[in-house]
Design an enzyme around this catalytic site. Structure first.
Site, PDB file in Angstrom:
ATOM      1  N   LYS A 168       2.078  -3.632   6.799  1.00 58.11           N
ATOM      2  CA  LYS A 168       2.399  -3.447   5.040  1.00 58.11           C
ATOM      3  C   LYS A 168       3.875  -2.998   5.022  1.00 58.11           C
ATOM      4  CE  LYS A 168      -1.698  -4.667   3.679  1.00 58.11           C
ATOM      5  NZ  LYS A 168      -1.722  -6.178   2.639  1.00 58.11           N
TER       6      LYS A 168
ATOM      7  N   TYR B 111      -2.336  -0.785  11.149  1.00 61.30           N
ATOM      8  CA  TYR B 111      -2.185  -1.553   9.997  1.00 61.30           C
ATOM      9  C   TYR B 111      -1.005  -1.268   8.661  1.00 61.30           C
ATOM     10  CZ  TYR B 111      -3.852  -1.516   4.611  1.00 61.30           C
ATOM     11  OH  TYR B 111      -3.642  -1.839   3.189  1.00 61.30           O
TER      12      TYR B 111
ATOM     13  N   SER C 139       0.837  -1.434   0.318  1.00 59.12           N
ATOM     14  CA  SER C 139      -0.026   0.216  -0.015  1.00 59.12           C
ATOM     15  C   SER C 139       0.636   1.698  -0.098  1.00 59.12           C
ATOM     16  CB  SER C 139      -0.856  -0.057   1.337  1.00 59.12           C
ATOM     17  OG  SER C 139      -1.389   1.112   1.654  1.00 59.12           O
TER      18      SER C 139
HETATM   19  P1  NAD Z   1     -10.936  -7.432   1.111  1.00 59.26           P
HETATM   20  O1  NAD Z   1     -11.261  -7.726   3.001  1.00 59.26           O
HETATM   21  O2  NAD Z   1     -11.922  -6.854   0.963  1.00 59.26           O
HETATM   22  O3  NAD Z   1     -10.641  -8.733   0.814  1.00 59.26           O
HETATM   23  C1  NAD Z   1      -9.342  -9.636   1.999  1.00 59.26           C
HETATM   24  C2  NAD Z   1      -9.572 -10.810   1.624  1.00 59.26           C
HETATM   25  O4  NAD Z   1      -9.215 -11.875   2.354  1.00 59.26           O
HETATM   26  C3  NAD Z   1     -11.332 -10.979   2.239  1.00 59.26           C
HETATM   27  O5  NAD Z   1     -11.987 -11.771   1.720  1.00 59.26           O
HETATM   28  C4  NAD Z   1     -11.141 -11.826   3.637  1.00 59.26           C
HETATM   29  O6  NAD Z   1     -11.982 -12.390   3.966  1.00 59.26           O
HETATM   30  C5  NAD Z   1     -10.056 -11.960   3.585  1.00 59.26           C
HETATM   31  N1  NAD Z   1      -9.054 -13.110   4.267  1.00 59.26           N
HETATM   32  C6  NAD Z   1      -8.241 -12.239   5.539  1.00 59.26           C
HETATM   33  N2  NAD Z   1      -7.021 -12.726   5.885  1.00 59.26           N
HETATM   34  C7  NAD Z   1      -7.818 -14.240   6.193  1.00 59.26           C
HETATM   35  C8  NAD Z   1      -6.895 -15.228   6.130  1.00 59.26           C
HETATM   36  N3  NAD Z   1      -6.175 -15.212   7.055  1.00 59.26           N
HETATM   37  N4  NAD Z   1      -7.147 -15.802   5.185  1.00 59.26           N
HETATM   38  C9  NAD Z   1      -7.505 -16.345   4.370  1.00 59.26           C
HETATM   39  N5  NAD Z   1      -7.904 -15.249   4.268  1.00 59.26           N
HETATM   40  C10 NAD Z   1      -8.321 -13.612   4.820  1.00 59.26           C
HETATM   41  O7  NAD Z   1      -9.285  -6.411   0.497  1.00 59.26           O
HETATM   42  P2  NAD Z   1      -8.887  -5.456  -0.460  1.00 59.26           P
HETATM   43  O8  NAD Z   1      -9.308  -4.132  -0.117  1.00 59.26           O
HETATM   44  O9  NAD Z   1      -9.169  -6.258  -1.649  1.00 59.26           O
HETATM   45  O10 NAD Z   1      -7.457  -5.300  -0.492  1.00 59.26           O
HETATM   46  C11 NAD Z   1      -7.191  -7.047  -0.898  1.00 59.26           C
HETATM   47  C12 NAD Z   1      -5.469  -6.273   0.077  1.00 59.26           C
HETATM   48  O11 NAD Z   1      -4.882  -5.012  -1.124  1.00 59.26           O
HETATM   49  C13 NAD Z   1      -4.968  -6.121   1.210  1.00 59.26           C
HETATM   50  O12 NAD Z   1      -4.504  -6.505   1.852  1.00 59.26           O
HETATM   51  C14 NAD Z   1      -5.584  -4.780   1.821  1.00 59.26           C
HETATM   52  O13 NAD Z   1      -4.878  -4.715   2.975  1.00 59.26           O
HETATM   53  C15 NAD Z   1      -4.647  -4.552   0.062  1.00 59.26           C
HETATM   54  N6  NAD Z   1      -4.603  -3.324  -0.134  1.00 59.26           N
HETATM   55  C16 NAD Z   1      -5.894  -3.019  -0.048  1.00 59.26           C
HETATM   56  C17 NAD Z   1      -6.755  -1.085  -0.010  1.00 59.26           C
HETATM   57  C18 NAD Z   1      -7.905  -0.555  -0.981  1.00 59.26           C
HETATM   58  O14 NAD Z   1      -8.012   0.359   0.126  1.00 59.26           O
HETATM   59  N7  NAD Z   1      -8.310  -1.639  -0.446  1.00 59.26           N
HETATM   60  C19 NAD Z   1      -5.214  -0.079  -0.305  1.00 59.26           C
HETATM   61  C20 NAD Z   1      -4.137  -0.955  -0.029  1.00 59.26           C
HETATM   62  C21 NAD Z   1      -3.875  -2.166   0.329  1.00 59.26           C
HETATM   63  N1  UFG Z   2     -12.740  10.558   3.945  1.00 57.95           N
HETATM   64  C1  UFG Z   2     -13.715  12.035   4.079  1.00 57.95           C
HETATM   65  N2  UFG Z   2     -14.965  10.556   4.778  1.00 57.95           N
HETATM   66  C2  UFG Z   2     -14.842   9.549   4.646  1.00 57.95           C
HETATM   67  C3  UFG Z   2     -13.937   8.547   4.571  1.00 57.95           C
HETATM   68  C4  UFG Z   2     -12.719   9.308   3.822  1.00 57.95           C
HETATM   69  O1  UFG Z   2     -13.550  13.366   4.019  1.00 57.95           O
HETATM   70  O2  UFG Z   2     -16.012   9.497   5.129  1.00 57.95           O
HETATM   71  C5  UFG Z   2     -11.833  10.889   3.096  1.00 57.95           C
HETATM   72  C6  UFG Z   2      -9.906  11.108   3.921  1.00 57.95           C
HETATM   73  O3  UFG Z   2     -10.233  11.375   4.825  1.00 57.95           O
HETATM   74  C7  UFG Z   2      -9.496  11.220   2.491  1.00 57.95           C
HETATM   75  C8  UFG Z   2      -9.798  10.312   1.926  1.00 57.95           C
HETATM   76  O4  UFG Z   2     -11.517  10.670   1.653  1.00 57.95           O
HETATM   77  O5  UFG Z   2      -8.635  12.448   2.730  1.00 57.95           O
HETATM   78  C9  UFG Z   2      -9.120   8.869   1.603  1.00 57.95           C
HETATM   79  O6  UFG Z   2     -10.002   8.400   2.782  1.00 57.95           O
HETATM   80  P1  UFG Z   2      -9.765   6.552   2.295  1.00 57.95           P
HETATM   81  O7  UFG Z   2     -10.052   6.227   3.808  1.00 57.95           O
HETATM   82  O8  UFG Z   2     -10.871   6.571   1.155  1.00 57.95           O
HETATM   83  O9  UFG Z   2      -8.152   6.348   2.861  1.00 57.95           O
HETATM   84  P2  UFG Z   2      -7.131   6.589   2.703  1.00 57.95           P
HETATM   85  O10 UFG Z   2      -6.043   7.757   1.679  1.00 57.95           O
HETATM   86  O11 UFG Z   2      -7.135   7.032   4.081  1.00 57.95           O
HETATM   87  O12 UFG Z   2      -6.288   5.228   2.945  1.00 57.95           O
HETATM   88  C10 UFG Z   2      -6.322   3.558   1.989  1.00 57.95           C
HETATM   89  C11 UFG Z   2      -6.519   2.924   2.150  1.00 57.95           C
HETATM   90  C12 UFG Z   2      -5.543   1.868   3.184  1.00 57.95           C
HETATM   91  C13 UFG Z   2      -4.647   2.723   2.697  1.00 57.95           C
HETATM   92  C14 UFG Z   2      -4.482   3.684   1.913  1.00 57.95           C
HETATM   93  C15 UFG Z   2      -3.015   4.502   1.402  1.00 57.95           C
HETATM   94  O13 UFG Z   2      -8.224   3.112   2.599  1.00 57.95           O
HETATM   95  O14 UFG Z   2      -5.589   0.240   3.209  1.00 57.95           O
HETATM   96  O15 UFG Z   2      -4.755   4.637   1.198  1.00 57.95           O
HETATM   97  O16 UFG Z   2      -2.727   5.520   0.919  1.00 57.95           O
HETATM   98  F1  UFG Z   2      -3.695   1.982   2.903  1.00 57.95           F
END
Ligand code: NAD
Ligand code: UFG
Length: 337
Positions: free
Chosen positions: A153, A149, A124
């Site tokens: 990473k 979290y 991330s």
């Molecule tokens: P998500 O929660 O929708 O998907 C993660 C999946 O992993 C889920 O289906 C959950 O049931 C499964 N899971 C969790 N722990 C497990 C375990 N121990 N064994 C088996 N399954 C398990 O999340 P996502 O948004 O699809 O994110 C996927 C990956 O990308 C994550 O590692 C997350 O940290 C990373 N990531 C997400 C974002 C974001 O904003 N969505 C940003 C940066 C990184």
């Molecule tokens: N925000 C609001 N109101 C809300 C939710 C979010 O104003 O109800 C704003 C936040 O303050 C931020 C922007 O929208 O300025 C984006 O917020 P998000 O929570 O959607 O995303 P973040 O940038 O905080 O975090 C995301 C992922 C993390 C990841 C990170 C990496 O959720 O998993 O990006 O930069 F680590």
């Protein structure tokens, strides 16, 4: 390639499974369903016509992982499984360190023992911390993370880097995602958070369909042109395609590689609201609330390396993503069954 997709029923994993199938790969999914629904498998089948092999198991369960590697000739792994709620990680740090670190350690051990040497890891942009300089390059020094979290990473990146140094037979891609948003254009797959959404887009989408009455904008006094935070929002389909491109790269035996997956373009919270209103034709009421602790003012990627080396580029706009997120939310007002 036969690709094991951990966490493959989640938001990014499910879209990536579709992209893998469309590119002619054979995904096998393992997920413990702690943050996803079994019904996603039917939806993937509706979109692609393919019933994917699915194993309900926890990646921390070495026996279960061994069984998967013994049953299938896996060529590569995309490791999405992990917990991702920033706020919850502050309250329950051990749960996050335990799940995210252990699942990766067990996975690597199983891969080593079964001779599977290609791994894509979901990192991330949070590993950059509060950026001193923008846009962020893969060579930008990592920063101080603001929550457990994010620290998982950073730690996993370090573990995989140390491991790759002494295992030249391994190819490992650390993919630093910026902010994934949007949904599958069919309305069948999308972000389906449990409880109150933490992230901007799912919250906005729930306001748009009337499930919540207004959005709280966390701070309008940041040093940005409109006072709200800036992020690099990438359509989840573009992100999914980035994984397919990364697998192709790993076939060239590059060793350890790191890529930013973003668009290279920053968008403010107010701009997201406007884009959503334009794409959906629905007004999104909001209230300006205090800043949320841990938020950085701005981050966006330099994506030159991914574009050059992966021959991949994010093609879809924030408005496309807003339209798709709105359609998904309308079609699934209470989420996926
Ligand atoms: P998500 O929660 O929708 O998907 C993660 C999946 O992993 C889920 O289906 C959950 O049931 C499964 N899971 C969790 N722990 C497990 C375990 N121990 N064994 C088996 N399954 C398990 O999340 P996502 O948004 O699809 O994110 C996927 C990956 O990308 C994550 O590692 C997350 O940290 C990373 N990531 C997400 C974002 C974001 O904003 N969505 C940003 C940066 C990184
Ligand atoms: N925000 C609001 N109101 C809300 C939710 C979010 O104003 O109800 C704003 C936040 O303050 C931020 C922007 O929208 O300025 C984006 O917020 P998000 O929570 O959607 O995303 P973040 O940038 O905080 O975090 C995301 C992922 C993390 C990841 C990170 C990496 O959720 O998993 O990006 O930069 F680590």
């Amino acid at each position: 390639m036969k690709v094991l997709v951990t966490g493959g029923l989640g938001f990014i994993g499910s879209e990536t499974v579709v992209a893998l199938l469309e590119a002619g790969h054979e995904p096998i999914v393992v997920d413990n369903l702690c943050n996803s629904k079994i019904g996603v498998i039917d939806r993937i089948e509706t979109i692609t016509g393919v019933r994917i092999p699915f194993i309900q198991a926890d990646c921390r369960d070495k026996e279960a992982m061994d069984k998967i590697f013994s049953s299938y000739q896996i060529d590569g792994v995309i490791h999405f499984a992990g917990l991702k709620a920033v706020g919850e990680s502050v309250k329950l740090p051990l749960k996050y360190y335990e799940n995210n670190l252990l699942s990766t350690l067990v996975l690597i051990q199983a891969m080593e023992e079964h001779g599977c040497h290609n791994l894509v890891f979901s990192s991330s942009a949070t590993v950059y911390g509060d950026p001193g300089e923008l846009p962020l390059k893969e060579t930008t020094p990592l920063g101080t993370t603001t929550n457990p979290y994010g620290e998982t990473k950073k730690m996993i990146e370090r573990i995989l880097t140390d491991y790759a140094h002494v295992h030249p037979e391994f190819n490992i891609a650390l993919l630093r995602y910026f902010n994934p948003i949007g949904a599958h254009p069919s309305g069948l797959l999308g972000e389906d958070p449990r409880g109150i959404p933490n992230n901007l887009l799912p919250y906005v989408a729930q306001v748009a369909i009337g499930r919540r009455d207004h959005l709280n904008v966390f701070g309008d006094d940041y040093p940005t042109p409109d006072g709200t935070c800036i992020r690099d929002y990438i359509h989840v389909l573009d992100l999914a395609e980035g994984h397919v491109a990364t697998l192709n790269k790993l076939n060239e035996n590059p060793g350890l590689v790191i890529y930013n997956l973003g668009t290279g373009k920053g968008t403010s919270v107010f701009e997201v609201i406007k884009a959503f209103e334009k794409a959906s034709g629905v007004k999104v009421p909001y209230v300006v609330a205090p800043r949320r602790s841990g938020d950085v003012t701005a981050n966006y990627a330099n994506v030159d390396k991914a574009e050059k080396e992966l021959h991949w580029k994010a093609k879809r706009s924030v408005e496309d993503a807003c339209r798709d997120a709105y359609n998904f939310q309308k079609a699934n007002p209470e989420g996926i069954a």
